[in-house]
Design a protein around this motif. Structure first.
Motif, short mmCIF file in Angstrom:
data_model
loop_
_atom_site.label_atom_id
_atom_site.label_comp_id
_atom_site.label_asym_id
_atom_site.label_seq_id
_atom_site.Cartn_x
_atom_site.Cartn_y
_atom_site.Cartn_z
N ALA A 107 7.03 14.54 -3.11
CA ALA A 107 6.86 13.17 -3.62
C ALA A 107 8.09 12.32 -3.29
O ALA A 107 7.95 11.14 -2.92
CB ALA A 107 6.61 13.21 -5.12
N ALA A 108 9.26 12.90 -3.41
CA ALA A 108 10.50 12.17 -3.10
C ALA A 108 10.57 11.84 -1.61
O ALA A 108 11.02 10.76 -1.22
CB ALA A 108 11.71 13.00 -3.52
N TYR A 109 10.15 12.80 -0.79
CA TYR A 109 10.12 12.59 0.67
C TYR A 109 9.22 11.40 1.01
O TYR A 109 9.62 10.50 1.77
CB TYR A 109 9.61 13.86 1.33
N ARG A 110 8.02 11.38 0.46
CA ARG A 110 7.09 10.29 0.74
C ARG A 110 7.59 8.96 0.18
O ARG A 110 7.40 7.91 0.79
CB ARG A 110 5.71 10.64 0.19
N ALA A 111 8.22 9.01 -0.98
CA ALA A 111 8.77 7.79 -1.58
C ALA A 111 9.89 7.22 -0.71
O ALA A 111 10.02 6.00 -0.55
CB ALA A 111 9.28 8.07 -2.98
N ALA A 112 10.71 8.10 -0.12
CA ALA A 112 11.79 7.64 0.76
C ALA A 112 11.22 6.94 1.99
O ALA A 112 11.71 5.88 2.41
CB ALA A 112 12.66 8.83 1.18
N MET B 132 16.15 9.56 2.49
CA MET B 132 15.38 10.80 2.35
C MET B 132 16.22 11.96 1.82
O MET B 132 15.84 12.60 0.82
CB MET B 132 14.70 11.14 3.68
N PRO B 133 17.38 12.28 2.43
CA PRO B 133 18.17 13.38 1.86
C PRO B 133 18.60 13.12 0.42
O PRO B 133 18.59 14.03 -0.41
CB PRO B 133 19.37 13.46 2.80
N LYS B 134 18.98 11.88 0.15
CA LYS B 134 19.44 11.53 -1.19
C LYS B 134 18.34 11.74 -2.23
O LYS B 134 18.56 12.36 -3.28
CB LYS B 134 19.91 10.07 -1.20
N ARG B 135 17.14 11.26 -1.95
CA ARG B 135 16.05 11.35 -2.91
C ARG B 135 15.52 12.77 -3.06
O ARG B 135 15.20 13.21 -4.17
CB ARG B 135 14.92 10.41 -2.49
N VAL B 136 15.40 13.48 -1.95
CA VAL B 136 14.92 14.86 -2.02
C VAL B 136 15.91 15.73 -2.78
O VAL B 136 15.51 16.57 -3.63
CB VAL B 136 14.68 15.41 -0.60
N THR B 137 17.19 15.56 -2.51
CA THR B 137 18.22 16.34 -3.21
C THR B 137 18.18 16.07 -4.70
O THR B 137 18.22 17.01 -5.52
CB THR B 137 19.60 16.00 -2.64
N ALA C 186 0.79 -1.22 0.00
CA ALA C 186 0.00 0.00 0.00
C ALA C 186 0.83 1.28 0.00
O ALA C 186 0.37 2.31 -0.49
CB ALA C 186 -0.94 0.00 1.20
N VAL C 187 2.03 1.23 0.57
CA VAL C 187 2.82 2.46 0.71
C VAL C 187 3.74 2.66 -0.48
O VAL C 187 4.27 1.70 -1.03
CB VAL C 187 3.63 2.43 2.02
N PRO C 188 3.92 3.96 -0.84
CA PRO C 188 3.27 5.17 -0.31
C PRO C 188 2.11 5.66 -1.18
O PRO C 188 1.67 6.79 -1.01
CB PRO C 188 4.41 6.17 -0.35
N GLN C 189 1.58 4.79 -2.04
CA GLN C 189 0.68 5.29 -3.07
C GLN C 189 -0.80 5.00 -2.85
O GLN C 189 -1.66 5.72 -3.37
CB GLN C 189 1.09 4.72 -4.44
N SER C 190 -1.17 3.97 -2.07
CA SER C 190 -2.57 3.57 -2.00
C SER C 190 -3.13 3.74 -0.59
O SER C 190 -3.00 2.86 0.26
CB SER C 190 -2.73 2.11 -2.45
#
Length: 618
Positions: A533-538, A481-486, A408-412
């Motif tokens: 979106a990157a934050y939530r994906a991390a 999280m830092p890697k994906r957001v950056t 379900a995470v993070p999309q449903s």
């Protein structure tokens, strides 16, 4: 039911005199002391356990609301918000962690003390502890003080949970599950069902301190009510050759110290692990984990060999199928439930919603599942029978649906909500089945310590699970999280020189801080969208690892449940004890012990008399 239709009693090497077997052999007591109809409940028993309509009269069930609902369920729903207001989110995991450690210690202590002093005064002392802990929390100025308050409330919970021994012994065997389910119902309505909504509403409309104010109110009312109506046998252990002071001196204080210190040091190592200051390979992680494990092992070695009244009695642990495997089951169930109680609301906050009401509504299926699985289904367990199979089914459902959270995470969001109904809803059923089954197998004189040990292992599992799963979550998020957001920000054209300001703004925006990007140069709407979106994906990536990590533990619990000795045949009309004093509509047992009507011209003989006569015959 005619005599020929009743189940036959199990054979014994040495017959016991008359009703002395009620204390020493629960199987024989269940089969032989089995009247055609269940014994009529007195008003004192009903008010102590059920007291249906006026909610403030459900005194034993009500006692759990303060320390469990106020001190755990509501608090775990708003950990981040409390930490943010007090300026320290680094220690928020210790709120549920401290609660679990303290309750795991006090469970066994209270179980032993209740066998010596009776359930009444131990229960009342736990309710007073709850009042003190709630006052500390209501006046807290730092996150650390809130941790102390949760620890005190956890300690109170373990003491009050002697009701899980006190309630079953007052009811016919086949109704014990109903009494236990009632206590869960007192916590479920509305706290487990709507706890996240209530907690978030308190934060937004009043203060999180109301979680503790609620605990104060409930604890005071339950203390007064319990003092008025709850008069169980004053000495369940019935070891009349020893004074209470002798039994107090024989309590396993060294075992308590070893258990508490070993578990705490071990959890400190696990909680530190994977953080920037304490990498997995560092001595600050390895040393406490190793020392904690060694001290924990030393506790059991000591307990099995030295003390007269051990914290972990070897004779109970030798009842492998009747008792020991239940500890494995409840340990794993506690690992998953207590850790998820804190993790799932955070997951909703980090991946789906920042509005408090929406977070609460998203978690609503979780609460409804707790009510159905912890109250409604256990209340009919005696009708379904096949207690072992019920446990295996519940464990399987828990295993499958907690693992499915990862889908379900993070999309449903709909799947996230639906899966929680099943993943969290089975815990109450599993726990109550463990108490129910153990109560039908364990001798009455050991019921307090047995119930205490089940509570100990349940809370210890919660402590270990909270440390393990939060460590996995924190260590993965710290990297991802830092890697994906950056990467997302740079790809959207955000200036590299402002990255240091961007990540705190993303965290603030994701958790509901208004205008978090306002002062960040270059934070265009596109940058805001892609970084969120990157934050939530991390976080989704991290939470998936947490949910997958529960699978091996769930498999272990299911295997252990396959070895449980089913106790369905002992669901009879046998009642172990009566209230010593019935303050409403009756007099209760005058001797303070359960009296059994013998076929000796209608004479009534107490356990004390029968026990003394049995000792003379031996």
């Amino acid at each position: 039911m005619s005599d020929s239709e009743k189940p036959q009693a199990v054979a014994h090497e040495k017959p016991l005199a008359d009703d002395a077997y009620l204390e020493d052999d629960p199987h024989r007591a269940a089969l032989e002391d089995n009247p055609d109809r269940p014994e009529k409940l007195t008003w004192g028993t009903v008010l102590s356990i059920f007291a249906s309509r006026p909610w403030f009269l459900r005194f034993l069930g009500l006692a759990f609301v303060g320390p469990v609902s106020g001190g755990f369920l509501l608090i775990t729903a708003i950990l981040f918000q409390i930490g943010t207001e007090l300026g320290d989110v680094s220690n928020i995991a210790w709120m549920p962690g401290g609660w679990s450690i303290a309750s795991s210690v006090s469970f066994s202590i209270a179980g032993s003390l209740s066998d010596i002093f009776g359930r009444r005064y131990v229960t009342l002392s736990g309710q007073l502890f709850a009042v003190v802990g709630a006052i500390v929390g209501a006046t807290a100025k730092t996150t650390t003080t809130v941790v102390v308050a949760c620890t005190l409330l956890g300690f109170a919970t373990g003491i009050i949970f002697v009701a899980y021994a006190g309630i079953p012994e007052l009811l016919p065997n086949k109704w014990r599950n109903v009494g236990l389910a009632w206590t869960e119902g007192a916590m479920a309505i509305p706290w487990a069902i709507c706890g996240v909504i209530i907690a978030n509403e308190l934060v937004s409309k009043a203060s999180w301190r109301w979680c503790f104010y609620i605990a104060i109110i409930y604890s005071v009312i339950s203390f007064v009510g319990t003092a008025l109506v709850y008069f169980p046998p004053s000495r369940p252990r019935r070891d009349y050759e020893k004074t209470r002071w002798q039994e107090i001196k024989e309590i396993d204080y060294m075992g308590i110290i070893l258990y508490t210190s070993g578990l705490t040091v071990f959890l400190v190592g696990l909680t530190w692990a994977g953080t920037p200051a304490h990498p997995w390979k560092s001595a600050s992680v390895i040393a406490p984990i190793v020392i904690g494990v060694l001290v924990f092992i030393a506790c059991f070695v000591y307990d099995f060999t030295v003390p007269k009244q051990p914290l972990f009695p070897l004779d109970l642990f030798r009842r492998y199928r009747e008792f020991t495997v239940l500890l494995v089951v409840v340990f794993v169930a506690g690992m998953i439930f207590y850790s998820m109680s804190g993790i799932l609301p955070q997951g909703t906050l980090y991946m789906f919603e920042s509005d408090g009401i929406q977070i609460g509504l998203t978690q609503l299926p979780n609460g409804i599942g707790n009510f159905v699985g912890g109250t409604l289904i256990p209340a009919i367990a005696h009708k379904i029978k096949h207690l072992k199979m019920q446990m295996i089914v519940a464990l399987t459902i828990q295993l499958v649906f907690v693992a499915l959270y990862s889908v379900a995470v993070p999309q449903s969001k709909p799947a996230w909500m639906a899966f929680q109904f099943f993943g969290q809803g089975c815990f109450g059923m599993i726990t109550l089945l463990c108490y129910f089954i153990a109560g039908l197998h364990v001798p009455l004189r050991e019921l307090g310590i047995a119930s205490g040990l089940i509570g100990t292992f349940r809370s210890a599992g919660g402590s270990v699970g909270n440390a393990i799963f939060n460590t996995i979550l924190t260590s993965v998020v710290t990297v991802e999280m830092p890697k994906r957001v950056t990467a997302a920000a740079l790809a959207a054209g955000f200036p590299a020189g402002n990255l240091e300001q961007l990540i705190p703004a993303v965290v603030g925006a994701a958790t509901g801080v208004p205008n978090a990007f306002a002062a960040i140069e270059g934070a265009t709407p596109e940058v805001q969208d892609v970084t969120l979106a990157a934050y939530r994906a991390a976080y989704g990536y991290a939470f998936k690892r947490v949910f997958w990590a529960t699978i091996p533990f769930g498999v272990i619990a299911i295997i252990a449940a396959c070895f449980v000795l089913d106790s369905s045949q002992y669901l009879t009309n046998h009642t172990a004890v009566r209230l010593e004093k019935d303050t409403v509509g009756g007099t209760g047992a005058k001797t303070g012990q359960h009296q059994h009507q013998h076929q000796h011209g209608g004479d009534v003989e107490s356990h004390e008399e029968a026990g003394g006569r049995a000792r003379k015959l031996d």
